[in-house]
Scaffold this motif. Structure first.
Motif, PDB file in Angstrom:
ATOM      1  N   LEU A 195      -6.205   7.879  -0.838  1.00  0.00           N
ATOM      2  CA  LEU A 195      -5.258   6.863  -0.362  1.00  0.00           C
ATOM      3  C   LEU A 195      -4.320   7.473   0.674  1.00  0.00           C
ATOM      4  O   LEU A 195      -4.030   6.846   1.708  1.00  0.00           O
ATOM      5  N   VAL A 213      -7.102  -1.402   1.528  1.00  0.00           N
ATOM      6  CA  VAL A 213      -6.544  -0.475   2.515  1.00  0.00           C
ATOM      7  C   VAL A 213      -7.636  -0.105   3.514  1.00  0.00           C
ATOM      8  O   VAL A 213      -8.767   0.215   3.129  1.00  0.00           O
ATOM      9  N   GLN A 219      -2.054  -3.527   9.388  1.00  0.00           N
ATOM     10  CA  GLN A 219      -1.748  -2.500   8.389  1.00  0.00           C
ATOM     11  C   GLN A 219      -1.084  -1.282   9.018  1.00  0.00           C
ATOM     12  O   GLN A 219      -0.151  -0.710   8.446  1.00  0.00           O
ATOM     13  N   HIS A 230       0.837  -1.203   0.000  1.00  0.00           N
ATOM     14  CA  HIS A 230       0.000   0.000   0.000  1.00  0.00           C
ATOM     15  C   HIS A 230       0.870   1.250   0.000  1.00  0.00           C
ATOM     16  O   HIS A 230       0.600   2.209  -0.744  1.00  0.00           O
TER      17      HIS A 230
END
Length: 484
Positions: A237, A395, A408, A18
């Motif tokens: 993002l 994500v 994450q 990511h």
């Protein structure tokens, strides 16, 4: 082996984290909008015949640096340049489009544009198009057609616009979006449940600039607590990975900042690979929203979807592919997902799939592009590489509380720290203890030893040059004497 350069952020089998997916470019590896992954991944698969090598160009040909070198390398190293494109006939993309035109004009290899479309306010008349828009669109299209048999456009609206600009049907082929054709004709869209339930999993796509979309998102995420929103812009993002808020949040109800309830409750998902996006959409009961590729991801997974069209590009693509759509301006801004689900005609989807797929293949063949759907050109190795790749999943936001979300966050912390050596090199928040020599300090003996080493290197270098100069002088003296 044929080498094809493809306009794409990365090869679809390349695995990036990511963090890498955002850091590799200012606009993210996918080029500002993750929807781009769907159509360039589909083109990669279609053209990855066993005797071809496809390379992603990382969008360098539309950036203003090193263009001369990129043009030379493209001509020298590749047999063809293929450009999967989106709504690139739009005002905000005109500088990039003109730069691409300049590049293409200097290429000596075939160039094929796959799936380009116009983005104009719904109902725009072509005689009202700005002169600069017409000039750049014409220049780009002419440059492409000078190096290809035809150009593939998204729908009838774009074809009519190009015809208005002087490009006839013999050069313009309506092919839709290549994202729909990566695996052959799609099957039917079948309702997974008779009626949406309170706990139905739903995926909502949204375009922040569309008027009223904040109410659409708020109303439906309140009605359906298992729904999530699926942003597509690189800014979102950065928001989800690092908590980066916009410089100014004009509308607090829009889910574009860290204080929004959907961010705080981890009801946002972002995807950095096409395959993981489609896999996620297969788990949803229904998808809807203003993003065309947010809904394409759903139908690729066999999940019913409804596009809330708001401009020319979304209308023409939905019509061409038979994807159910409604004009968002004709609906209440907070329209219930259940109403969209009930009123949609999903039966119109299937009859469009085979004929549009066959049209796409004819376009590829018209431009001398071999594809995996031709007999003997299948490439199971490509599919195996995609299936075996360990892509990161969706994500989550920084507020995620489950195990996946915490892992994450740990991954992001590791990315930031990069070990003790990274800490030593970090200028921010540096600390020097009061009773310790400054970091990098060397004793007098260490410095003398280092200087002696450097002196020896310089002496060796000077001796080498002294010898070269002496040889040159001797040669010059001999040649002078010979002339006398």
């Amino acid at each position: 082996m044929t080498r094809i350069l493809v306009r794409a952020g990365k090869h679809p089998a390349t695995v990036l984290s990511h963090e890498q997916s955002l850091a590799t470019s200012r606009l993210g590896v996918f080029g500002s909008n993750s929807g781009n992954m769907l159509f360039y991944s589909a083109v990669f698969r279609a053209l990855s015949v066993p005797d071809a090598e496809l390379v992603a160009n990382s969008y360098v040909h539309e950036r203003p640096v090193h263009l001369g070198r990129y043009i030379a390398r493209t001509n020298e190293e590749f047999d063809r340049f293929v450009l999967p494109m989106a709504n690139s006939y739009r005002d905000t993309f005109l500088p990039h489009l003109e730069r691409l035109a300049k590049v293409i004009e200097k290429l000596t290899i075939p160039v094929t544009v796959v799936g380009i479309g116009a983005q104009l306010p719904y109902g725009t008349e072509f005689d009202s198009l700005p002169d600069e828009y017409k000039r750049i669109v014409t220049r780009f299209t002419r440059a492409v057609l000078d190096r290809s048999a035809s150009i593939g456009v998204r729908g009838e609206y774009t074809a009519r616009m190009l015809k208005y600009l002087g490009f006839g049907d013999e050069h313009v082929r309506v092919i839709g979006c290549p994202s729909m054709f990566g695996n052959g004709p799609l099957g039917p869209l079948v309702r997974k449940v008779g009626h949406l339930r309170y706990d139905s999993p739903l995926a909502i796509s949204y375009t922040p600039k569309v008027k009223g979309v904040d109410r659409l998102v708020e109303a439906n995420t309140d009605r359906y607590p298992n729904s999530v929103i699926v942003p597509q812009q690189h800014h979102r993002l950065a928001l989800m990975l690092w908590g980066e808020n916009p410089a100014k949040v004009g509308n607090k109800r829009m889910p574009i900042h860290t204080e929004h309830p959907l961010y705080e409750n981890d009801r946002m998902r972002f995807f950095v690979d096409a395959s993981t996006w489609v896999e996620f959409m297969a788990e949803q009961h229904f998808a809807f929203g203003t993003r065309i590729h947010g809904n394409v991801a759903a139908v690729l997974a066999g999940t019913p979807a409804v596009v809330l069209a708001h401009d020319s590009r979304t209308v023409e693509l939905a019509e061409y592919h038979g994807i159910p759509y409604r004009l968002y301006a004709d609906l209440p801004p907070d329209v219930d997902a259940q109403r969209l689900y009930e009123e949609a005609d999903f039966d119109a989807f299937l009859p469009r799939q085979v004929p549009t797929f066959e049209t796409y293949l004819r376009f590829l063949e018209h431009n001398d592009l071999e594809h995996v759907f031709q007999p003997g050109k299948e490439n199971p190795a490509y599919d195996k590489a995609i299936a075996s790749a360990n892509f990161p999943g969706p994500v989550h936001t920084l507020m995620a509380s489950d195990a996946v979300g915490r892992r994450q966050v740990m991954s992001r912390l590791r990315w930031l720290r990069q070990g003790h050596d990274g800490d030593l090199a970090r200028p921010a928040y540096d600390f020097e203890p009061p009773f310790r020599e400054p970091r990098g300090y060397k004793s007098l003996e260490e410095r003398v030893t280092q200087l002696e080493k450097e002196l020896k290197v310089q002496q060796t270098f000077l001796a080498s040059w002294r010898g070269r100069v002496s040889r040159v002088l001797r040669m010059n003296g001999t040649s002078t004497g010979a002339r006398r």
